[in-house]
Design a protein around this motif. Sequence first.
Motif, mmCIF file in Angstrom:
data_model
loop_
_atom_site.group_PDB
_atom_site.id
_atom_site.type_symbol
_atom_site.label_atom_id
_atom_site.label_comp_id
_atom_site.label_asym_id
_atom_site.label_seq_id
_atom_site.Cartn_x
_atom_site.Cartn_y
_atom_site.Cartn_z
ATOM 1 N N GLY A 254 0.815 -1.207 0.000
ATOM 2 C CA GLY A 254 0.000 0.000 0.000
ATOM 3 C C GLY A 254 0.848 1.256 0.000
ATOM 4 N N VAL A 255 0.440 2.249 -0.776
ATOM 5 C CA VAL A 255 1.089 3.558 -0.795
ATOM 6 C C VAL A 255 -0.012 4.604 -0.714
ATOM 7 C CG1 VAL A 255 2.533 5.177 -2.073
ATOM 8 C CG2 VAL A 255 3.000 2.714 -2.225
ATOM 9 N N GLU A 256 0.021 5.398 0.343
ATOM 10 C CA GLU A 256 -1.005 6.417 0.534
ATOM 11 C C GLU A 256 -0.357 7.795 0.603
ATOM 12 O OE1 GLU A 256 -4.654 7.603 3.607
ATOM 13 O OE2 GLU A 256 -3.433 5.814 3.959
ATOM 14 N N THR A 257 -0.870 8.720 -0.191
ATOM 15 C CA THR A 257 -0.380 10.088 -0.176
ATOM 16 C C THR A 257 -1.160 10.894 0.849
ATOM 17 O OG1 THR A 257 0.193 9.956 -2.526
ATOM 18 C CG2 THR A 257 0.033 12.158 -1.564
ATOM 19 N N LEU A 258 -0.447 11.412 1.840
ATOM 20 C CA LEU A 258 -1.065 12.221 2.877
ATOM 21 C C LEU A 258 -0.744 13.694 2.632
ATOM 22 C CD1 LEU A 258 -0.159 9.971 5.945
ATOM 23 C CD2 LEU A 258 -2.191 9.876 4.488
ATOM 24 N N ALA A 259 -1.214 14.553 3.514
ATOM 25 C CA ALA A 259 -1.036 15.993 3.313
ATOM 26 C C ALA A 259 0.430 16.385 3.267
ATOM 27 C CB ALA A 259 -1.757 16.760 4.424
ATOM 28 N N ASP A 260 1.253 15.783 4.152
ATOM 29 C CA ASP A 260 2.651 16.197 4.212
ATOM 30 C C ASP A 260 3.627 15.019 4.217
ATOM 31 O OD1 ASP A 260 2.031 15.204 6.654
ATOM 32 O OD2 ASP A 260 2.849 16.874 7.824
ATOM 33 N N SER A 261 3.167 13.858 3.784
ATOM 34 C CA SER A 261 4.048 12.686 3.755
ATOM 35 C C SER A 261 3.416 11.586 2.917
ATOM 36 C CB SER A 261 4.292 12.172 5.180
ATOM 37 O OG SER A 261 3.080 11.677 5.738
ATOM 38 N N ALA B 151 -0.742 -9.559 10.317
ATOM 39 C CA ALA B 151 -0.752 -9.426 8.858
ATOM 40 C C ALA B 151 0.638 -9.556 8.261
ATOM 41 C CB ALA B 151 -1.356 -8.078 8.473
ATOM 42 N N GLY B 152 1.670 -9.483 9.109
ATOM 43 C CA GLY B 152 3.037 -9.560 8.613
ATOM 44 C C GLY B 152 3.439 -8.334 7.817
ATOM 45 N N THR B 153 2.966 -7.161 8.266
ATOM 46 C CA THR B 153 3.297 -5.933 7.550
ATOM 47 C C THR B 153 3.861 -4.887 8.506
ATOM 48 O OG1 THR B 153 1.065 -4.995 7.818
ATOM 49 C CG2 THR B 153 1.490 -6.287 5.822
ATOM 50 N N LEU B 154 4.625 -3.968 7.952
ATOM 51 C CA LEU B 154 5.116 -2.816 8.685
ATOM 52 C C LEU B 154 4.711 -1.561 7.919
ATOM 53 C CD1 LEU B 154 7.909 -1.543 7.128
ATOM 54 C CD2 LEU B 154 8.786 -3.747 7.912
ATOM 55 N N ARG B 155 4.564 -0.476 8.671
ATOM 56 C CA ARG B 155 4.165 0.795 8.053
ATOM 57 C C ARG B 155 5.279 1.803 8.203
ATOM 58 N NH1 ARG B 155 1.338 4.866 10.349
ATOM 59 N NH2 ARG B 155 0.552 3.525 12.032
ATOM 60 N N LEU B 156 5.526 2.533 7.127
ATOM 61 C CA LEU B 156 6.573 3.554 7.074
ATOM 62 C C LEU B 156 5.949 4.906 6.790
ATOM 63 C CD1 LEU B 156 8.912 1.567 4.658
ATOM 64 C CD2 LEU B 156 9.190 1.706 7.151
ATOM 65 N N ALA B 157 6.380 5.936 7.501
ATOM 66 C CA ALA B 157 5.961 7.308 7.215
ATOM 67 C C ALA B 157 7.149 8.014 6.570
ATOM 68 C CB ALA B 157 5.536 8.013 8.501
ATOM 69 N N ILE B 158 7.014 8.388 5.318
ATOM 70 C CA ILE B 158 8.143 8.918 4.551
ATOM 71 C C ILE B 158 7.950 10.405 4.304
ATOM 72 C CG2 ILE B 158 9.461 8.691 2.418
ATOM 73 C CD1 ILE B 158 8.658 5.794 2.328
ATOM 74 N N ILE B 159 8.932 11.188 4.755
ATOM 75 C CA ILE B 159 8.845 12.636 4.624
ATOM 76 C C ILE B 159 9.050 13.051 3.169
ATOM 77 C CG2 ILE B 159 9.620 12.981 6.998
ATOM 78 C CD1 ILE B 159 12.377 13.766 5.858
#
Length: 203
Positions: free
Chosen positions: A109-116, A153-161
């Motif tokens: 999954g790739v989600e575009t947020l307001a600032d990341s 679920a065997g997943t990790l989440r990353l917040a990318i600046i």
Amino acid sequence: MFTGIIEEVGRVLAVEELEGGRRFRFGCSFADALRVDESVAVDGACLTVVANDAEAFEAVAVEETLRKTTLGERNRGDGVNLERALVLGSRLDGHLVQGHVDATGEIVGVETLADSHEVTVRYPADFAAYLIPKGSVTVDGISLTVAALDEPAGTLRLAIIPHTWAKTAASRWRPGQRVNLEFDLVGKYVVRGHSVGVGPTTT
């Protein structure tokens, strides 16, 4: 050793298929500063420079490297994350990275947020012990912080600046794409020490 701080996004200029391996030519701005036998992390995989000129350097990925990484999927024109080896005495801005890819994961999954950008990666279950929330993981050579874990679920989440998104090849990540994973070196030693019963002694 590396830090996981990407120096530049280079370009695959040529790929030569060898018997069991591949010889790459990578274009980058620091090619003329390299020397033969120097190490460069390419999408997180440590490769040895076998030739270079003012425009590019060349490196060979052998069978083991192709089996464990995504370098077998890289083609002419692709962008790749590049980092030269750590110089002792420099600031360690990321974390200690060997450039020894442990496994590949999958972008789910790739989600575009307001600032990341928020990226979710599926990792092999065998490596779950090396991951902790707010710990470090290297994805395609980029030192990143684990924002959250979903162990069932065997997943990790990353917040990318935005800076990392713009200055690395992370922007090419799409659901279903494989990525190179290297888990934290210190975590590996801690888990290994625990498994063989090695620990601190008291007097």
